[in-house]
Scaffold this motif. Structure first.
Motif, PDB file in Angstrom:
ATOM      1  N   THR A 142     -22.221  37.661 -45.737  1.00 21.04           N
ATOM      2  CA  THR A 142     -23.289  37.751 -44.498  1.00 21.04           C
ATOM      3  C   THR A 142     -22.544  37.435 -43.166  1.00 21.04           C
ATOM      4  N   GLU A 143     -22.008  36.297 -43.108  1.00 28.01           N
ATOM      5  CA  GLU A 143     -21.658  35.556 -42.054  1.00 28.01           C
ATOM      6  C   GLU A 143     -20.371  36.111 -41.625  1.00 28.01           C
ATOM      7  N   MET A 144     -19.446  36.840 -42.465  1.00 30.38           N
ATOM      8  CA  MET A 144     -18.275  37.480 -42.004  1.00 30.38           C
ATOM      9  C   MET A 144     -18.829  39.138 -41.403  1.00 30.38           C
ATOM     10  N   LEU A 145     -19.868  39.468 -42.097  1.00 29.77           N
ATOM     11  CA  LEU A 145     -20.233  40.807 -41.453  1.00 29.77           C
ATOM     12  C   LEU A 145     -21.074  40.774 -40.249  1.00 29.77           C
ATOM     13  N   GLN A 146     -21.459  39.357 -39.798  1.00 36.85           N
ATOM     14  CA  GLN A 146     -22.062  38.944 -38.596  1.00 36.85           C
ATOM     15  C   GLN A 146     -21.053  39.032 -37.460  1.00 36.85           C
ATOM     16  N   HIS A 147     -19.876  38.301 -38.073  1.00 35.89           N
ATOM     17  CA  HIS A 147     -18.642  38.240 -37.025  1.00 35.89           C
ATOM     18  C   HIS A 147     -18.284  39.602 -36.899  1.00 35.89           C
ATOM     19  N   ALA A 148     -18.238  40.477 -37.865  1.00 31.86           N
ATOM     20  CA  ALA A 148     -17.670  41.829 -37.724  1.00 31.86           C
ATOM     21  C   ALA A 148     -18.379  42.634 -36.702  1.00 31.86           C
ATOM     22  N   ASN A 149     -19.794  42.592 -36.805  1.00 37.01           N
ATOM     23  CA  ASN A 149     -20.502  43.164 -36.047  1.00 37.01           C
ATOM     24  C   ASN A 149     -20.530  42.592 -34.457  1.00 37.01           C
ATOM     25  N   ALA A 150     -20.254  41.353 -34.199  1.00 35.09           N
ATOM     26  CA  ALA A 150     -19.962  40.849 -33.019  1.00 35.09           C
ATOM     27  C   ALA A 150     -18.734  41.305 -32.283  1.00 35.09           C
ATOM     28  N   ALA A 151     -17.805  41.352 -33.034  1.00 33.22           N
ATOM     29  CA  ALA A 151     -16.609  41.940 -32.867  1.00 33.22           C
ATOM     30  C   ALA A 151     -16.250  43.541 -32.459  1.00 33.22           C
ATOM     31  N   TYR A 152     -17.409  44.206 -33.203  1.00 32.24           N
ATOM     32  CA  TYR A 152     -17.296  45.509 -32.806  1.00 32.24           C
ATOM     33  C   TYR A 152     -18.074  45.921 -31.598  1.00 32.24           C
ATOM     34  N   GLU A 153     -18.964  45.175 -31.411  1.00 33.24           N
ATOM     35  CA  GLU A 153     -19.848  45.406 -30.286  1.00 33.24           C
ATOM     36  C   GLU A 153     -19.069  44.773 -28.711  1.00 33.24           C
ATOM     37  N   GLN A 154     -18.120  44.050 -29.161  1.00 29.28           N
ATOM     38  CA  GLN A 154     -17.257  43.375 -28.039  1.00 29.28           C
ATOM     39  C   GLN A 154     -15.934  44.359 -27.935  1.00 29.28           C
ATOM     40  N   GLN A 155     -15.779  45.384 -28.922  1.00 27.92           N
ATOM     41  CA  GLN A 155     -14.380  46.090 -28.910  1.00 27.92           C
ATOM     42  C   GLN A 155     -13.196  45.270 -29.256  1.00 27.92           C
ATOM     43  N   ASP A 156     -13.366  44.193 -30.172  1.00 28.08           N
ATOM     44  CA  ASP A 156     -12.332  43.195 -30.328  1.00 28.08           C
ATOM     45  C   ASP A 156     -11.512  43.799 -31.650  1.00 28.08           C
ATOM     46  N   LEU A 157     -10.791  45.026 -31.218  1.00 26.08           N
ATOM     47  CA  LEU A 157      -9.952  45.541 -32.498  1.00 26.08           C
ATOM     48  C   LEU A 157      -9.102  44.311 -33.186  1.00 26.08           C
ATOM     49  N   PHE A 158      -8.492  43.592 -32.236  1.00 26.74           N
ATOM     50  CA  PHE A 158      -7.578  42.619 -33.109  1.00 26.74           C
ATOM     51  C   PHE A 158      -8.343  41.951 -34.022  1.00 26.74           C
ATOM     52  N   TYR A 159      -9.471  41.199 -33.654  1.00 28.23           N
ATOM     53  CA  TYR A 159     -10.178  40.400 -34.798  1.00 28.23           C
ATOM     54  C   TYR A 159     -10.311  41.337 -35.980  1.00 28.23           C
ATOM     55  N   LEU A 160     -10.927  42.406 -35.810  1.00 25.08           N
ATOM     56  CA  LEU A 160     -11.257  43.474 -36.896  1.00 25.08           C
ATOM     57  C   LEU A 160     -10.069  43.747 -37.823  1.00 25.08           C
ATOM     58  N   LEU A 161      -8.831  44.211 -37.042  1.00 26.83           N
ATOM     59  CA  LEU A 161      -7.679  44.403 -37.787  1.00 26.83           C
ATOM     60  C   LEU A 161      -7.343  43.076 -38.713  1.00 26.83           C
ATOM     61  N   LYS A 162      -7.326  42.246 -38.064  1.00 25.96           N
ATOM     62  CA  LYS A 162      -7.013  40.840 -38.745  1.00 25.96           C
ATOM     63  C   LYS A 162      -7.907  40.567 -39.935  1.00 25.96           C
ATOM     64  N   LEU A 163      -8.955  40.774 -39.932  1.00 15.56           N
ATOM     65  CA  LEU A 163     -10.057  40.498 -40.938  1.00 15.56           C
ATOM     66  C   LEU A 163     -10.027  41.573 -42.090  1.00 15.56           C
ATOM     67  N   GLN A 164      -9.451  42.898 -41.369  1.00 17.26           N
ATOM     68  CA  GLN A 164      -9.461  43.811 -42.538  1.00 17.26           C
ATOM     69  C   GLN A 164      -8.044  43.639 -43.611  1.00 17.26           C
ATOM     70  N   ILE A 165      -7.071  43.033 -42.536  1.00 15.79           N
ATOM     71  CA  ILE A 165      -5.797  42.874 -43.216  1.00 15.79           C
ATOM     72  C   ILE A 165      -5.998  41.582 -44.432  1.00 15.79           C
ATOM     73  N   GLN A 166      -6.577  40.669 -44.088  1.00  9.61           N
ATOM     74  CA  GLN A 166      -6.929  39.638 -44.842  1.00  9.61           C
ATOM     75  C   GLN A 166      -7.724  39.975 -46.112  1.00  9.61           C
ATOM     76  N   ILE A 167      -8.619  40.808 -45.772  1.00  9.39           N
ATOM     77  CA  ILE A 167      -9.671  41.573 -46.902  1.00  9.39           C
ATOM     78  C   ILE A 167      -8.710  42.219 -47.899  1.00  9.39           C
ATOM     79  N   GLU A 168      -7.949  42.898 -47.487  1.00  8.45           N
ATOM     80  CA  GLU A 168      -7.004  43.615 -48.204  1.00  8.45           C
ATOM     81  C   GLU A 168      -6.106  43.048 -49.044  1.00  8.45           C
ATOM     82  N   GLN A 169      -5.448  41.886 -48.372  1.00 10.16           N
ATOM     83  CA  GLN A 169      -4.587  40.942 -49.200  1.00 10.16           C
ATOM     84  C   GLN A 169      -5.499  40.169 -50.103  1.00 10.16           C
ATOM     85  N   ASN A 170      -6.660  40.018 -49.874  1.00  9.05           N
ATOM     86  CA  ASN A 170      -7.431  39.061 -50.969  1.00  9.05           C
ATOM     87  C   ASN A 170      -8.050  39.814 -51.878  1.00  9.05           C
ATOM     88  N   ARG A 171      -7.899  41.140 -52.190  1.00  8.07           N
ATOM     89  CA  ARG A 171      -8.558  41.916 -53.241  1.00  8.07           C
ATOM     90  C   ARG A 171      -7.724  41.949 -54.526  1.00  8.07           C
TER      91      ARG A 171
END
Length: 349
Positions: free
Chosen positions: A221-250
Protein backbone atom coordinates in the motif's frame (compact mmCIF):
# COMPACT_ATOMS: atom_id res chain seq x y z
CA UNK A 1 11.38 13.74 -5.53
CA UNK A 2 12.88 11.08 -3.26
CA UNK A 3 11.36 8.03 -1.57
CA UNK A 4 12.93 5.20 0.41
CA UNK A 5 12.24 1.96 -1.41
CA UNK A 6 11.62 -0.99 0.88
CA UNK A 7 12.15 -3.65 -1.75
CA UNK A 8 15.11 -5.93 -1.19
CA UNK A 9 17.61 -5.77 -4.00
CA UNK A 10 19.11 -9.04 -5.14
CA UNK A 11 22.73 -9.63 -4.08
CA UNK A 12 25.10 -8.21 -6.65
CA UNK A 13 26.54 -11.66 -7.32
CA UNK A 14 23.14 -12.90 -8.57
CA UNK A 15 22.85 -10.16 -11.21
CA UNK A 16 23.99 -10.32 -14.81
CA UNK A 17 26.74 -7.93 -15.99
CA UNK A 18 24.11 -5.83 -17.77
CA UNK A 19 21.96 -5.63 -14.63
CA UNK A 20 25.02 -4.54 -12.63
CA UNK A 21 25.64 -1.77 -15.19
CA UNK A 22 22.01 -0.76 -14.81
CA UNK A 23 22.38 -0.49 -11.04
CA UNK A 24 25.53 1.62 -11.46
CA UNK A 25 23.63 3.93 -13.80
CA UNK A 26 20.89 4.28 -11.18
CA UNK A 27 23.52 5.18 -8.57
CA UNK A 28 25.02 7.72 -10.97
CA UNK A 29 21.63 9.38 -11.52
CA UNK A 30 20.94 9.49 -7.79
CA UNK A 31 24.26 11.32 -7.34
CA UNK A 32 23.38 13.67 -10.21
CA UNK A 33 20.08 14.49 -8.51
CA UNK A 34 21.98 15.27 -5.30
CA UNK A 35 24.43 17.45 -7.24
CA UNK A 36 21.62 19.28 -9.03
CA UNK A 37 19.87 20.03 -5.74
CA UNK A 38 23.15 21.37 -4.34
CA UNK A 39 23.71 23.63 -7.38
CA UNK A 40 20.13 24.89 -7.25
CA UNK A 41 20.57 25.73 -3.58
CA UNK A 42 23.94 27.43 -4.19
CA UNK A 43 22.90 29.39 -7.29
CA UNK A 44 21.36 32.37 -5.51
CA UNK A 45 24.15 32.46 -2.90
CA UNK A 46 26.87 32.54 -5.58
CA UNK A 47 25.03 35.25 -7.54
CA UNK A 48 24.62 37.31 -4.38
CA UNK A 49 28.32 36.88 -3.54
CA UNK A 50 29.29 38.05 -7.02
CA UNK A 51 26.98 41.07 -6.75
CA UNK A 52 28.68 42.04 -3.50
CA UNK A 53 32.29 41.53 -4.62
CA UNK A 54 32.81 41.20 -8.38
CA UNK A 55 30.12 43.51 -9.78
CA UNK A 56 31.12 46.65 -7.80
CA UNK A 57 34.73 46.23 -8.99
CA UNK A 58 33.55 45.82 -12.59
CA UNK A 59 31.32 48.90 -12.32
CA UNK A 60 34.13 51.05 -10.93
CA UNK A 61 36.49 49.84 -13.65
CA UNK A 62 33.99 50.72 -16.38
CA UNK A 63 33.49 54.17 -14.90
CA UNK A 64 37.24 54.86 -14.95
CA UNK A 65 37.59 53.52 -18.51
CA UNK A 66 34.74 55.77 -19.66
CA UNK A 67 36.51 58.76 -18.13
CA UNK A 68 39.64 57.76 -20.04
CA UNK A 69 37.59 57.55 -23.24
CA UNK A 70 36.19 61.03 -22.70
CA UNK A 71 39.61 62.57 -22.04
CA UNK A 72 41.31 60.92 -25.01
CA UNK A 73 38.47 61.81 -27.39
CA UNK A 74 38.49 65.39 -26.12
CA UNK A 75 42.24 65.85 -26.56
CA UNK A 76 42.65 63.83 -29.78
CA UNK A 77 42.57 66.95 -31.97
CA UNK A 78 43.57 69.40 -29.30
CA UNK A 79 47.24 68.52 -29.14
CA UNK A 80 50.04 68.51 -31.65
CA UNK A 81 50.37 64.76 -31.97
CA UNK A 82 52.39 63.09 -34.69
CA UNK A 83 50.68 60.80 -37.20
CA UNK A 84 52.07 57.77 -35.40
CA UNK A 85 50.74 59.06 -32.08
CA UNK A 86 47.31 59.74 -33.60
CA UNK A 87 47.20 56.14 -34.81
CA UNK A 88 47.94 54.91 -31.28
CA UNK A 89 45.29 57.20 -29.79
CA UNK A 90 42.73 56.06 -32.36
CA UNK A 91 43.46 52.42 -31.52
CA UNK A 92 43.08 53.09 -27.78
CA UNK A 93 39.84 55.06 -28.19
CA UNK A 94 38.39 52.47 -30.54
CA UNK A 95 39.25 49.69 -28.06
CA UNK A 96 37.64 51.53 -25.14
CA UNK A 97 34.46 52.28 -27.12
CA UNK A 98 34.10 48.66 -28.25
CA UNK A 99 34.77 47.39 -24.72
CA UNK A 100 32.25 49.71 -23.05
CA UNK A 101 29.36 49.65 -25.51
CA UNK A 102 27.65 46.72 -23.74
CA UNK A 103 28.44 47.97 -20.23
CA UNK A 104 25.71 47.81 -17.60
CA UNK A 105 27.58 50.19 -15.29
CA UNK A 106 27.19 53.37 -17.36
CA UNK A 107 24.30 55.80 -17.54
CA UNK A 108 22.13 56.10 -20.65
CA UNK A 109 23.86 59.34 -21.62
CA UNK A 110 27.30 57.74 -21.21
CA UNK A 111 26.27 54.74 -23.32
CA UNK A 112 25.06 57.09 -26.05
CA UNK A 113 28.47 58.77 -26.07
CA UNK A 114 30.20 55.39 -26.29
CA UNK A 115 27.96 54.27 -29.16
CA UNK A 116 28.58 57.48 -31.12
CA UNK A 117 32.35 57.03 -30.86
CA UNK A 118 32.14 53.32 -31.66
CA UNK A 119 29.97 54.02 -34.71
CA UNK A 120 32.44 56.65 -35.93
CA UNK A 121 35.31 54.14 -35.90
CA UNK A 122 33.23 51.41 -37.50
CA UNK A 123 32.27 53.71 -40.36
CA UNK A 124 35.87 54.83 -40.72
CA UNK A 125 37.03 51.18 -40.90
CA UNK A 126 34.41 50.40 -43.56
CA UNK A 127 35.49 53.41 -45.60
CA UNK A 128 39.16 52.38 -45.36
CA UNK A 129 38.41 48.80 -46.38
CA UNK A 130 36.37 49.96 -49.35
CA UNK A 131 39.26 52.06 -50.59
CA UNK A 132 41.68 49.16 -50.21
CA UNK A 133 39.32 46.83 -52.05
CA UNK A 134 39.41 48.90 -55.22
CA UNK A 135 41.23 46.96 -57.89
CA UNK A 136 44.68 48.29 -58.74
CA UNK A 137 45.86 48.28 -62.40
CA UNK A 138 48.08 45.31 -63.24
CA UNK A 139 51.76 46.09 -63.75
CA UNK A 140 54.28 44.23 -65.91
CA UNK A 141 55.52 42.49 -62.76
CA UNK A 142 51.98 41.28 -62.02
CA UNK A 143 51.70 39.73 -65.48
CA UNK A 144 55.05 37.95 -65.06
CA UNK A 145 53.93 36.64 -61.68
CA UNK A 146 50.66 35.29 -63.10
CA UNK A 147 52.52 33.64 -65.97
CA UNK A 148 54.92 31.99 -63.54
CA UNK A 149 51.97 30.70 -61.52
CA UNK A 150 50.32 29.17 -64.57
CA UNK A 151 53.54 27.31 -65.45
CA UNK A 152 54.02 25.95 -61.95
CA UNK A 153 54.19 22.22 -61.29
CA UNK A 154 50.72 20.71 -60.93
CA UNK A 155 51.94 18.76 -57.94
CA UNK A 156 52.79 21.94 -56.03
CA UNK A 157 51.29 22.49 -52.58
CA UNK A 158 47.59 23.30 -52.74
CA UNK A 159 46.41 25.37 -49.76
CA UNK A 160 42.87 24.15 -50.37
CA UNK A 161 43.89 20.60 -49.44
CA UNK A 162 44.12 21.59 -45.79
CA UNK A 163 40.86 23.49 -46.07
CA UNK A 164 39.13 20.39 -47.51
CA UNK A 165 40.53 18.22 -44.72
CA UNK A 166 39.35 20.70 -42.09
CA UNK A 167 35.93 20.88 -43.71
CA UNK A 168 35.72 17.08 -43.77
CA UNK A 169 36.57 16.89 -40.06
CA UNK A 170 33.94 19.50 -39.29
CA UNK A 171 31.33 17.55 -41.27
CA UNK A 172 32.23 14.35 -39.40
CA UNK A 173 31.94 16.13 -36.08
CA UNK A 174 28.59 17.64 -37.06
CA UNK A 175 27.31 14.23 -38.14
CA UNK A 176 28.48 12.74 -34.83
CA UNK A 177 26.74 15.48 -32.83
CA UNK A 178 23.59 15.06 -34.90
CA UNK A 179 23.57 11.32 -34.24
CA UNK A 180 24.03 11.90 -30.51
CA UNK A 181 21.21 14.45 -30.50
CA UNK A 182 18.90 12.04 -32.34
CA UNK A 183 19.77 9.33 -29.82
CA UNK A 184 18.98 11.65 -26.91
CA UNK A 185 15.70 12.71 -28.49
CA UNK A 186 14.74 9.10 -29.13
CA UNK A 187 15.55 8.14 -25.54
CA UNK A 188 13.68 11.15 -24.16
CA UNK A 189 10.65 10.36 -26.32
CA UNK A 190 10.70 6.74 -25.19
CA UNK A 191 10.92 7.80 -21.57
CA UNK A 192 8.00 10.19 -21.95
CA UNK A 193 5.83 7.62 -23.72
CA UNK A 194 6.69 4.92 -21.20
CA UNK A 195 5.67 6.81 -18.05
CA UNK A 196 2.12 5.44 -18.05
CA UNK A 197 3.21 1.96 -19.17
CA UNK A 198 5.73 1.62 -16.36
CA UNK A 199 3.23 2.90 -13.80
CA UNK A 200 0.53 0.43 -14.90
CA UNK A 201 2.97 -2.47 -14.74
CA UNK A 202 4.00 -1.51 -11.22
CA UNK A 203 0.41 -1.07 -10.08
CA UNK A 204 -0.52 -4.49 -11.46
CA UNK A 205 2.30 -6.19 -9.52
CA UNK A 206 2.11 -4.41 -6.16
CA UNK A 207 -1.61 -3.64 -5.90
CA UNK A 208 -2.45 -4.36 -2.22
CA UNK A 209 -5.89 -5.86 -3.03
CA UNK A 210 -4.10 -8.87 -4.49
CA UNK A 211 -2.04 -9.51 -1.37
CA UNK A 212 -3.31 -11.87 1.35
CA UNK A 213 -0.46 -11.32 3.82
CA UNK A 214 -1.42 -8.29 5.95
CA UNK A 215 2.16 -7.16 6.63
CA UNK A 216 3.03 -7.31 2.93
CA UNK A 217 -0.29 -5.65 2.13
CA UNK A 218 0.67 -2.61 4.22
CA UNK A 219 4.08 -2.51 2.58
CA UNK A 220 2.57 -2.65 -0.92
CA UNK A 221 0.00 0.00 0.00
CA UNK A 222 2.82 2.40 0.90
CA UNK A 223 4.75 1.49 -2.26
CA UNK A 224 1.67 2.13 -4.41
CA UNK A 225 1.14 5.50 -2.74
CA UNK A 226 4.72 6.43 -3.62
CA UNK A 227 4.21 5.18 -7.18
CA UNK A 228 1.01 7.26 -7.48
CA UNK A 229 2.85 10.38 -6.28
CA UNK A 230 5.73 9.72 -8.71
CA UNK A 231 3.29 9.26 -11.58
CA UNK A 232 1.51 12.53 -10.75
CA UNK A 233 4.87 14.34 -10.73
CA UNK A 234 5.99 12.49 -13.90
CA UNK A 235 9.03 11.17 -12.07
CA UNK A 236 9.95 8.38 -14.46
CA UNK A 237 13.29 7.80 -12.75
CA UNK A 238 11.64 6.78 -9.49
CA UNK A 239 9.14 4.54 -11.31
CA UNK A 240 11.89 2.90 -13.35
CA UNK A 241 13.98 2.26 -10.27
CA UNK A 242 10.99 0.84 -8.43
CA UNK A 243 10.07 -1.45 -11.32
CA UNK A 244 13.66 -2.68 -11.71
CA UNK A 245 13.81 -3.58 -8.03
CA UNK A 246 10.40 -5.26 -8.17
CA UNK A 247 11.48 -7.33 -11.17
CA UNK A 248 14.73 -8.29 -9.45
CA UNK A 249 12.85 -9.31 -6.27
CA UNK A 250 10.30 -11.53 -7.95
CA UNK A 251 12.46 -14.59 -7.38
CA UNK A 252 15.10 -16.67 -9.13
CA UNK A 253 12.41 -18.26 -11.29
CA UNK A 254 12.05 -14.95 -13.09
CA UNK A 255 15.81 -15.05 -13.90
CA UNK A 256 16.14 -11.32 -13.40
CA UNK A 257 15.44 -8.78 -16.11
CA UNK A 258 15.14 -9.75 -19.75
CA UNK A 259 17.50 -8.33 -22.39
CA UNK A 260 14.68 -6.18 -23.79
CA UNK A 261 13.85 -4.81 -20.34
CA UNK A 262 17.48 -3.92 -19.69
CA UNK A 263 17.78 -2.23 -23.09
CA UNK A 264 14.66 -0.17 -22.44
CA UNK A 265 15.68 0.82 -18.93
CA UNK A 266 19.17 1.84 -20.07
CA UNK A 267 17.81 4.07 -22.83
CA UNK A 268 15.33 5.72 -20.48
CA UNK A 269 17.87 6.17 -17.69
CA UNK A 270 20.50 7.53 -20.11
CA UNK A 271 18.01 10.18 -21.18
CA UNK A 272 17.38 11.05 -17.52
CA UNK A 273 21.13 11.29 -16.87
CA UNK A 274 21.72 13.55 -19.87
CA UNK A 275 18.87 15.81 -18.80
CA UNK A 276 20.31 16.17 -15.30
CA UNK A 277 23.75 16.96 -16.73
CA UNK A 278 22.21 19.66 -18.94
CA UNK A 279 20.39 21.22 -16.00
CA UNK A 280 23.61 21.37 -13.96
CA UNK A 281 25.54 22.81 -16.94
CA UNK A 282 22.89 25.51 -17.42
CA UNK A 283 23.22 26.60 -13.79
CA UNK A 284 27.03 26.68 -13.99
CA UNK A 285 26.90 28.69 -17.24
CA UNK A 286 24.63 31.24 -15.57
CA UNK A 287 27.26 31.72 -12.84
CA UNK A 288 30.28 32.18 -15.12
CA UNK A 289 31.11 35.82 -15.93
CA UNK A 290 34.74 36.18 -16.95
CA UNK A 291 36.78 34.56 -19.72
CA UNK A 292 39.07 33.08 -17.06
CA UNK A 293 36.08 31.44 -15.40
CA UNK A 294 34.86 30.04 -18.74
CA UNK A 295 38.29 28.55 -19.43
CA UNK A 296 38.42 27.04 -15.94
CA UNK A 297 35.00 25.42 -16.42
CA UNK A 298 36.01 23.99 -19.81
CA UNK A 299 39.21 22.52 -18.36
CA UNK A 300 37.29 20.95 -15.48
CA UNK A 301 35.45 18.66 -17.95
CA UNK A 302 32.27 18.60 -15.88
CA UNK A 303 34.07 18.27 -12.54
CA UNK A 304 33.72 21.89 -11.42
CA UNK A 305 32.71 22.25 -7.77
CA UNK A 306 30.67 24.97 -6.06
CA UNK A 307 33.76 26.06 -4.12
CA UNK A 308 35.63 26.48 -7.42
CA UNK A 309 33.27 29.26 -8.51
CA UNK A 310 33.70 31.14 -5.24
CA UNK A 311 37.48 30.92 -5.69
CA UNK A 312 37.18 32.10 -9.30
CA UNK A 313 35.07 35.09 -8.23
CA UNK A 314 37.71 36.03 -5.67
CA UNK A 315 40.49 35.66 -8.27
CA UNK A 316 38.58 37.73 -10.85
CA UNK A 317 37.79 40.42 -8.29
CA UNK A 318 41.45 40.67 -7.26
CA UNK A 319 42.54 40.92 -10.90
CA UNK A 320 39.99 43.66 -11.63
CA UNK A 321 41.03 45.65 -8.57
CA UNK A 322 44.67 45.43 -9.64
CA UNK A 323 43.78 46.65 -13.13
CA UNK A 324 41.59 49.38 -11.64
CA UNK A 325 44.57 50.66 -9.70
CA UNK A 326 46.62 51.06 -12.86
CA UNK A 327 43.76 52.55 -14.91
CA UNK A 328 43.19 55.20 -12.24
CA UNK A 329 46.89 56.07 -12.39
CA UNK A 330 46.71 56.37 -16.18
CA UNK A 331 43.60 58.55 -15.94
CA UNK A 332 45.52 61.14 -13.90
CA UNK A 333 47.74 61.86 -16.89
CA UNK A 334 44.92 61.93 -19.45
CA UNK A 335 43.39 65.17 -18.17
CA UNK A 336 46.16 67.17 -19.93
CA UNK A 337 47.65 66.95 -23.40
CA UNK A 338 51.16 66.86 -21.95
CA UNK A 339 50.19 63.95 -19.76
CA UNK A 340 48.89 62.04 -22.78
CA UNK A 341 52.13 62.82 -24.62
CA UNK A 342 54.11 61.42 -21.72
CA UNK A 343 52.04 58.20 -21.75
CA UNK A 344 52.65 57.90 -25.49
CA UNK A 345 56.38 58.45 -25.10
CA UNK A 346 56.59 55.68 -22.51
CA UNK A 347 54.33 53.31 -24.42
CA UNK A 348 51.77 52.98 -21.62
CA UNK A 349 48.77 54.70 -23.21
Amino acid sequence: MSFNLKTTVQPDAELSPQQKKLNRLIEKIEQQKIDLAAWEKAQNDIQQYARQTLVPAYNELHTVLFQQLEQLWKHLHGGEFSKAEVVLLDEKIQYLAAYLKDSKALSEQEINTVEEIDTFYQQYAEHTNTKKAKKKPLTETDFKFESAESDADETAFDPFDDWDNTKHEQQREQAKLKKQQEKREQAAKMAEQSLKTVYLKIAAVIHPDREQDESKKLEKTEMLQHANAAYEQQDLFYLLKLQIQIEQNRGAAQKGLTADQIKFYKLALDAQSQQLDSQIDDIIDSLVWSENAKIAVQKSKGKVQISDLYEQIDADTAAIKQRLKWEKERLKYMSRVKGIEMLLENGVI
